[in-house]
Design a protein around this motif. Sequence first.
Motif, mmCIF file in Angstrom:
data_model
loop_
_atom_site.group_PDB
_atom_site.id
_atom_site.type_symbol
_atom_site.label_atom_id
_atom_site.label_comp_id
_atom_site.label_asym_id
_atom_site.label_seq_id
_atom_site.Cartn_x
_atom_site.Cartn_y
_atom_site.Cartn_z
ATOM 1 N N ALA A 5 -30.297 23.566 -57.982
ATOM 2 C CA ALA A 5 -29.427 23.414 -56.814
ATOM 3 C C ALA A 5 -27.968 23.549 -57.202
ATOM 4 C CB ALA A 5 -29.670 22.068 -56.144
ATOM 5 N N GLU A 6 -27.649 23.153 -58.424
ATOM 6 C CA GLU A 6 -26.272 23.220 -58.896
ATOM 7 C C GLU A 6 -25.801 24.653 -59.141
ATOM 8 O OE1 GLU A 6 -26.259 20.695 -62.307
ATOM 9 O OE2 GLU A 6 -26.166 18.851 -61.117
ATOM 10 N N LEU A 7 -26.726 25.619 -59.083
ATOM 11 C CA LEU A 7 -26.331 27.019 -59.197
ATOM 12 C C LEU A 7 -25.555 27.480 -57.973
ATOM 13 C CD1 LEU A 7 -29.702 28.479 -60.553
ATOM 14 C CD2 LEU A 7 -27.595 28.138 -61.863
ATOM 15 N N PHE A 8 -25.653 26.724 -56.878
ATOM 16 C CA PHE A 8 -25.025 27.100 -55.623
ATOM 17 C C PHE A 8 -23.794 26.228 -55.374
ATOM 18 C CE2 PHE A 8 -29.263 28.650 -55.421
ATOM 19 C CZ PHE A 8 -29.251 29.749 -54.574
ATOM 20 N N PRO A 9 -22.713 26.797 -54.867
ATOM 21 C CA PRO A 9 -21.542 25.985 -54.519
ATOM 22 C C PRO A 9 -21.888 24.942 -53.469
ATOM 23 C CG PRO A 9 -20.998 28.327 -54.526
ATOM 24 C CD PRO A 9 -22.491 28.233 -54.629
ATOM 25 N N GLU A 10 -21.160 23.847 -53.471
ATOM 26 C CA GLU A 10 -21.429 22.739 -52.569
ATOM 27 C C GLU A 10 -21.497 23.158 -51.098
ATOM 28 O OE1 GLU A 10 -22.314 19.157 -50.897
ATOM 29 O OE2 GLU A 10 -22.488 19.788 -52.993
ATOM 30 N N PRO A 11 -20.564 23.987 -50.584
ATOM 31 C CA PRO A 11 -20.667 24.392 -49.171
ATOM 32 C C PRO A 11 -21.982 25.119 -48.867
ATOM 33 C CG PRO A 11 -18.484 24.889 -50.015
ATOM 34 C CD PRO A 11 -19.315 24.497 -51.192
ATOM 35 N N GLU A 12 -22.457 25.921 -49.807
ATOM 36 C CA GLU A 12 -23.710 26.633 -49.583
ATOM 37 C C GLU A 12 -24.900 25.675 -49.633
ATOM 38 O OE1 GLU A 12 -23.889 29.861 -52.349
ATOM 39 O OE2 GLU A 12 -22.066 30.796 -51.578
ATOM 40 N N ARG A 13 -24.852 24.691 -50.519
ATOM 41 C CA ARG A 13 -25.923 23.696 -50.558
ATOM 42 C C ARG A 13 -25.995 22.938 -49.245
ATOM 43 N NH1 ARG A 13 -23.985 22.402 -55.918
ATOM 44 N NH2 ARG A 13 -23.185 20.403 -55.179
ATOM 45 N N ARG A 14 -24.830 22.557 -48.704
ATOM 46 C CA ARG A 14 -24.815 21.836 -47.431
ATOM 47 C C ARG A 14 -25.373 22.692 -46.306
ATOM 48 N NH1 ARG A 14 -19.526 20.132 -49.034
ATOM 49 N NH2 ARG A 14 -18.634 21.570 -47.504
ATOM 50 N N ALA A 15 -25.041 23.983 -46.328
ATOM 51 C CA ALA A 15 -25.540 24.876 -45.284
ATOM 52 C C ALA A 15 -27.060 24.998 -45.347
ATOM 53 C CB ALA A 15 -24.889 26.248 -45.424
ATOM 54 N N TYR A 16 -27.600 25.153 -46.557
ATOM 55 C CA TYR A 16 -29.046 25.227 -46.722
ATOM 56 C C TYR A 16 -29.707 23.919 -46.333
ATOM 57 C CZ TYR A 16 -29.581 29.768 -49.087
ATOM 58 O OH TYR A 16 -29.644 31.101 -49.380
ATOM 59 N N ALA A 17 -29.048 22.799 -46.626
ATOM 60 C CA ALA A 17 -29.649 21.487 -46.370
ATOM 61 C C ALA A 17 -29.898 21.249 -44.890
ATOM 62 C CB ALA A 17 -28.762 20.383 -46.928
ATOM 63 N N GLN A 18 -29.198 21.965 -44.025
ATOM 64 C CA GLN A 18 -29.400 21.793 -42.591
ATOM 65 C C GLN A 18 -30.763 22.297 -42.141
ATOM 66 O OE1 GLN A 18 -27.118 20.089 -40.720
ATOM 67 N NE2 GLN A 18 -26.215 19.831 -42.748
ATOM 68 N N MET A 19 -31.390 23.140 -42.972
ATOM 69 C CA MET A 19 -32.624 23.796 -42.534
ATOM 70 C C MET A 19 -33.811 22.839 -42.486
ATOM 71 S SD MET A 19 -32.096 27.397 -44.603
ATOM 72 C CE MET A 19 -33.603 28.132 -43.982
ATOM 73 N N ALA A 20 -34.078 22.181 -43.587
ATOM 74 C CA ALA A 20 -35.257 21.318 -43.651
ATOM 75 C C ALA A 20 -34.907 19.838 -43.627
ATOM 76 C CB ALA A 20 -36.070 21.633 -44.908
ATOM 77 N N LYS A 21 -33.682 19.494 -44.012
ATOM 78 C CA LYS A 21 -33.185 18.114 -43.981
ATOM 79 C C LYS A 21 -34.138 17.140 -44.668
ATOM 80 C CE LYS A 21 -30.370 18.751 -39.819
ATOM 81 N NZ LYS A 21 -30.061 18.297 -38.454
ATOM 82 N N GLY A 22 -34.566 17.510 -45.863
ATOM 83 C CA GLY A 22 -35.382 16.613 -46.664
ATOM 84 C C GLY A 22 -36.843 16.538 -46.278
ATOM 85 N N PHE A 23 -37.295 17.397 -45.369
ATOM 86 C CA PHE A 23 -38.687 17.389 -44.937
ATOM 87 C C PHE A 23 -39.619 17.674 -46.114
ATOM 88 C CE2 PHE A 23 -42.336 19.978 -43.374
ATOM 89 C CZ PHE A 23 -42.994 18.975 -42.702
ATOM 90 N N LYS A 24 -40.637 16.833 -46.302
ATOM 91 C CA LYS A 24 -41.624 17.016 -47.345
ATOM 92 C C LYS A 24 -42.780 17.847 -46.797
ATOM 93 C CE LYS A 24 -39.405 14.475 -50.329
ATOM 94 N NZ LYS A 24 -38.753 15.099 -51.510
ATOM 95 N N PHE A 25 -42.976 19.014 -47.366
ATOM 96 C CA PHE A 25 -43.947 19.972 -46.832
ATOM 97 C C PHE A 25 -45.324 19.811 -47.454
ATOM 98 C CE2 PHE A 25 -45.565 24.517 -46.969
ATOM 99 C CZ PHE A 25 -45.988 24.533 -45.651
ATOM 100 N N PHE A 26 -45.378 19.563 -48.768
ATOM 101 C CA PHE A 26 -46.673 19.543 -49.452
ATOM 102 C C PHE A 26 -47.460 18.299 -49.071
ATOM 103 C CE2 PHE A 26 -49.483 18.487 -53.019
ATOM 104 C CZ PHE A 26 -50.218 19.661 -53.078
ATOM 105 N N SER A 27 -48.700 18.519 -48.691
ATOM 106 C CA SER A 27 -49.609 17.428 -48.344
ATOM 107 C C SER A 27 -51.024 17.967 -48.469
ATOM 108 C CB SER A 27 -49.355 16.923 -46.921
ATOM 109 O OG SER A 27 -49.583 17.975 -45.992
ATOM 110 N N GLY A 28 -51.976 17.109 -48.301
ATOM 111 C CA GLY A 28 -53.361 17.545 -48.351
ATOM 112 C C GLY A 28 -54.168 16.666 -49.280
#
Length: 231
Positions: A5-28
């Motif tokens: 995640a640190e490969l991306f500048p902070e503004p870009e990380r924040r922009a991406y973070a809006q997409m899933a907002k910490g949603f945990k996808f893996f289950s089963g």
Amino acid sequence: MKWWAELFPEPERRAYAQMAKGFKFFSGTRPALLVVDVVKAFVGVPDLSLEEASHEWVTACGPAAWEALPRIKTLLDDFRSNNLPICFTTGQPGAAAKFGGTNKAELSAMGSPMDRPGAQEIPDLIRPQDGEWVLDKPKASAFFATPLVAWLHHHAVDSVVIVGCTTSGCVRATCVDAMSWGYPTAVIEDACFDRSRLSHGVSLFEMHTKYADVMTVEEFEQDHSPGSLAQ
């Protein structure tokens, strides 16, 4: 924060973070382990630098491959001890001539590394056991033009765990298709490898943001132990 995640500048990380907002996808409760293309053509020869390894096998990933192998073995041991499905993949010999290459390099002077003798050999440390499926695939994704979905259905699989190589190529293509077929997907970052650390990291970030939950072997063992899932 994950190193990728640190490969991306902070503004870009924040922009991406809006997409899933910490949603945990893996289950089963019944995952399958997909070991993608961990074969001689990509692992190469041990104890060589990346440059040296690529002279032996142009697609070899060098030290990164050999660092990942023991972690793949850890997951294999866990899945085996809990009788959970395991599938190994490799490239299909002759597929480039029949169907076109898995990438544009195979259509150039490089040709397909899978057509070389020994290209499909799986290292002894993680060699498939009796009854474990080795799927030879014609393209990057393990799902494309293969019976993988039928195999997953037959084994009552409800989620997919992906390891192997390359992170930016066949692992990512398989991850996107796993999600597209509706399987909650985990990508194990330190059990995947690539020729480029940058490509590896960017691909992990993108998959975690869009298609899967990316985690280490330790995180997977703590939060999604195959033993507890198989109960």
